[in-house]
Design an enzyme around this catalytic site. Structure first.
Site, mmCIF file in Angstrom:
data_model
loop_
_atom_site.group_PDB
_atom_site.id
_atom_site.type_symbol
_atom_site.label_atom_id
_atom_site.label_comp_id
_atom_site.label_asym_id
_atom_site.label_seq_id
_atom_site.Cartn_x
_atom_site.Cartn_y
_atom_site.Cartn_z
ATOM 1 N N HIS A 223 -31.448 95.027 -74.924
ATOM 2 C CA HIS A 223 -31.773 94.189 -73.763
ATOM 3 C C HIS A 223 -31.934 92.729 -74.178
ATOM 4 O O HIS A 223 -31.368 91.818 -73.550
ATOM 5 C CB HIS A 223 -33.056 94.705 -73.105
ATOM 6 N N GLU A 224 -32.711 92.500 -75.229
ATOM 7 C CA GLU A 224 -32.945 91.129 -75.680
ATOM 8 C C GLU A 224 -31.669 90.499 -76.243
ATOM 9 O O GLU A 224 -31.418 89.309 -76.041
ATOM 10 C CB GLU A 224 -34.079 91.080 -76.703
ATOM 11 N N HIS B 264 -29.738 89.025 -73.516
ATOM 12 C CA HIS B 264 -30.125 87.656 -73.154
ATOM 13 C C HIS B 264 -29.464 86.639 -74.084
ATOM 14 O O HIS B 264 -29.037 85.572 -73.650
ATOM 15 C CB HIS B 264 -31.646 87.490 -73.203
#
Length: 138
Positions: A103-104, A107
């Protein structure tokens, strides 16, 4: 209409749904993390190892990896091109650790590709931080 010493009822009416939604979402995230942090992933890799494996596959070799304290404090910092993983995510081979890391890194990929909402968020964060710091001083 005002309640007590100048508190506007309209403010409460508009803010309450957002607050309740935020609390509900936070509860769901914590519940999912609690469940999946107990399940070992089939590759037996930690969050940090997941990041090291995925970075070159998606062209994020320049993203630096680091650690941060706290639980669910993992984040990508576009100003430093750094992915900070909490100790529980960085060091444990759980399904949650892999998911949070991916998920990170998502980003970081958004930042690399110039994704509009990510650029807007990056522009707003310093302003919000200033307001938050002023509020803490008062």
């Amino acid at each position: 209409m005002y309640i007590g010493q100048g508190m506007n009822l309209n403010y409460l009416i508009f803010m309450l749904p957002g607050l309740l939604l935020s609390l509900w979402a936070q509860s769901r995230v914590k519940g999912a993390y609690s469940k999946w942090s107990q399940v070992r992933n089939s590759n037996n890799v930690t969050g940090m190892e997941t990041a090291e494996l995925l970075k070159p596959r998606v062209g994020l070799q320049n993203v630096q990896l680091g650690r941060t304290k706290g639980q669910l404090s993992d984040h990508y910092d576009p100003t430093k091109d750094t992915l900070a993983l909490s100790e529980a995510v960085a060091d444990h081979p759980s399904v949650a650790a892999m998911a949070i890391t991916a998920h990170e890194l998502g980003h970081a990929l958004q930042d690399k590709e110039g994704y509009g909402p990510m650029r807007l968020r990056s522009a707003i964060v310093p302003l919000v931080s200033i307001g938050s710091n002023i509020g803490m001083l008062l």
